[in-house]
Design a protein around this motif. Structure first.
Motif, short mmCIF file in Angstrom:
data_model
loop_
_atom_site.label_atom_id
_atom_site.label_comp_id
_atom_site.label_asym_id
_atom_site.label_seq_id
_atom_site.Cartn_x
_atom_site.Cartn_y
_atom_site.Cartn_z
N LYS A 171 -34.51 24.90 22.26
CA LYS A 171 -35.46 24.10 23.03
C LYS A 171 -35.41 22.64 22.57
N ALA A 172 -36.03 21.78 23.37
CA ALA A 172 -36.14 20.38 23.00
C ALA A 172 -37.03 20.24 21.76
N GLY A 173 -36.86 19.13 21.06
CA GLY A 173 -37.68 18.90 19.87
C GLY A 173 -36.90 18.16 18.81
N SER A 233 -33.88 13.60 18.02
CA SER A 233 -34.73 14.22 19.03
C SER A 233 -33.81 14.85 20.06
N ILE A 234 -33.99 16.13 20.31
CA ILE A 234 -33.17 16.84 21.29
C ILE A 234 -33.85 16.72 22.65
N HIS A 272 -25.01 19.27 34.42
CA HIS A 272 -23.55 19.25 34.26
C HIS A 272 -23.11 20.61 33.75
N THR A 273 -23.86 21.14 32.80
CA THR A 273 -23.72 22.52 32.32
C THR A 273 -25.13 23.07 32.10
N PRO A 274 -25.28 24.40 31.96
CA PRO A 274 -26.62 24.99 31.84
C PRO A 274 -27.40 24.57 30.60
N GLY A 275 -26.69 24.29 29.50
CA GLY A 275 -27.38 23.98 28.26
C GLY A 275 -27.09 22.59 27.74
N GLY A 276 -26.77 21.69 28.65
CA GLY A 276 -26.46 20.32 28.23
C GLY A 276 -27.65 19.67 27.52
N CYS A 277 -27.35 18.93 26.46
CA CYS A 277 -28.40 18.25 25.68
C CYS A 277 -27.99 16.82 25.40
N CYS A 278 -28.99 15.97 25.25
CA CYS A 278 -28.79 14.63 24.74
C CYS A 278 -29.46 14.55 23.37
N TYR A 279 -28.90 13.74 22.49
CA TYR A 279 -29.43 13.60 21.13
C TYR A 279 -29.79 12.14 20.88
N LEU A 280 -31.07 11.91 20.63
CA LEU A 280 -31.56 10.56 20.35
C LEU A 280 -31.75 10.40 18.85
N ILE A 281 -31.15 9.34 18.31
CA ILE A 281 -31.36 9.01 16.90
C ILE A 281 -31.48 7.49 16.79
N GLU A 282 -32.59 7.05 16.22
CA GLU A 282 -32.92 5.62 16.20
C GLU A 282 -32.85 5.08 17.63
N ASN A 283 -32.03 4.08 17.89
CA ASN A 283 -31.95 3.53 19.24
C ASN A 283 -30.63 3.90 19.92
N ARG A 284 -30.10 5.08 19.55
CA ARG A 284 -28.85 5.55 20.14
C ARG A 284 -29.07 6.90 20.81
N LEU A 285 -28.52 7.05 22.01
CA LEU A 285 -28.65 8.31 22.74
C LEU A 285 -27.25 8.81 23.11
N PHE A 286 -26.94 10.00 22.63
CA PHE A 286 -25.65 10.63 22.90
C PHE A 286 -25.84 11.62 24.04
N VAL A 287 -25.24 11.29 25.19
CA VAL A 287 -25.57 12.00 26.43
C VAL A 287 -24.49 12.95 26.92
N GLY A 288 -23.36 13.03 26.22
CA GLY A 288 -22.29 13.89 26.70
C GLY A 288 -21.82 13.44 28.07
N ASP A 289 -21.74 14.40 29.02
CA ASP A 289 -21.30 14.07 30.37
C ASP A 289 -22.46 14.08 31.37
N THR A 290 -23.67 13.90 30.88
CA THR A 290 -24.83 13.82 31.78
C THR A 290 -24.85 12.50 32.53
N LEU A 291 -24.54 11.42 31.82
CA LEU A 291 -24.64 10.07 32.39
C LEU A 291 -23.49 9.22 31.86
N PHE A 292 -22.92 8.43 32.75
CA PHE A 292 -21.85 7.51 32.38
C PHE A 292 -22.19 6.09 32.80
N ARG A 293 -21.43 5.17 32.30
CA ARG A 293 -21.54 3.79 32.76
C ARG A 293 -21.11 3.75 34.23
N GLY A 294 -22.07 3.58 35.11
CA GLY A 294 -21.79 3.50 36.53
C GLY A 294 -21.66 4.82 37.26
#
Length: 215
Positions: free
Chosen positions: A114-116, A126-127, A133-155
Motif C-alpha cells: 500500500k501507499a505510505g 513516500s510511496i 501503466h501496470t497494475p502495481g506501478g508506484c512512484c517514490y518521493l524522496i525530498e524533492n525528487r519523484l521517481f515515476v517509472g513509466d507513469t509520466l514522461f517529459r511531454g
C-alpha cells in the motif's frame, strides 16, 4: 541527508537506471536497474558506494533486467509492489517476445502492499500508488525528487496497451499526481530527461487534457 541522483542509461530500450547516493555515508539505493548490470556495478564500485537496496516502480523487462545480478552481487533486498507479481512472472515470455536474453526472474524480498512511508537506512520515501501503466506501478518521493517509472514522461505519459495496462486507471493516477505533488518537485522518469510538474501541466498534452477534471 545529502542526496545525489545518478542516472545510467541501460539496454536497448534506453531505460534510466537510477542510483540514489548519500554523500557522507556512501550508502546507495538503486531504482529500476533495467539492464547492463556490469555497467551499473562498475559505477557503484568506482564511486565506492555501498548499495543497501533495490526498489522498483514496476516490473517490465526493461526495468528489472539487472536486478538479480546486482541483488546477488551486493546481497541486498529487492522491493516491489505486490500487484506487480503477474508482470514479474511474465518476464521470461516478454524477453522472448522482444528477442532479449532471458535472465533469472528476480526474487522479491519485500512486497509493498500500500501507499505510505518506506524507510531504508537513511533514505525516507513516500510511496505513491500509480497503477495504469501496470497494475502495481508506484512512484517514490524522496525530498524533492519523484521517481515515476513509466507513469509520466517529459511531454508524454505511460503506454497502456501492454498486458495489465489500463488507460482509465492511469488517468486517475495522473490526476492524483497533479493534485498532490508539489509543482517544483523534480520528476525522474524511466526514459528520457527529468522534468517537473509545473512544466508538464503547462506543456504535456496529456496533462493539459486532464486539467478539466480538476476544475
Amino acid at each position: 541527508m545529502k542526496l545525489n541522483v545518478h542516472s545510467i542509461i541501460t539496454g536497448p530500450f534506453q531505460e534510466n537506471s537510477y542510483i540514489l547516493s548519500e554523500k557522507l555515508s556512501k550508502d546507495c539505493i538503486l531504482v529500476d536497474p533495467g539492464d547492463e548490470a556490469e555497467k551499473i556495478s562498475y559505477f557503484i564500485d568506482d564511486n565506492n558506494f555501498n548499495p543497501i537496496a533495490i526498489i522498483n516502480t514496476h516490473a517490465h523487462l526493461d526495468h528489472i533486467g539487472a536486478v538479480t545480478e546486482i541483488k546477488n552481487k551486493y546481497n541486498i533486498p529487492f522491493y516491489l509492489h505486490s500487484a506487480e507479481k503477474q508482470i514479474l512472472e511474465s518476464y521470461p515470455l516478454s524477453c522472448r517476445i522482444f528477442g532479449m536474453e532471458v535472465k533469472p526472474v528476480p526474487v522479491v524480498d519485500n512486497w509493498i502492499h500500500k501507499a505510505g512511508k518506506l524507510t531504508i537506512g537513511e533514505f525516507n520515501f513516500s510511496i505513491i500508488e500509480t497503477p495504469g501503466h501496470t497494475p502495481g506501478g508506484c512512484c517514490y518521493l524522496i525530498e524533492n525528487r519523484l521517481f515515476v517509472g513509466d507513469t509520466l514522461f517529459r511531454g508524454s505519459v505511460g503506454r497502456t496497451d501492454l498486458p495489465g495496462g489500463n488507460w482509465d486507471i492511469l488517468e486517475k493516477s495522473l490526476l492524483y499526481i497533479m493534485e498532490h505533488v508539489d509543482l517544483d518537485v523534480i520528476i525522474y522518469s524511466g526514459h528520457g530527461k527529468e522534468t517537473n510538474l509545473r512544466t508538464e501541466k503547462e506543456k504535456n498534452p496529456f496533462l493539459i487534457s486532464l486539467k478539466s477534471h480538476l476544475n
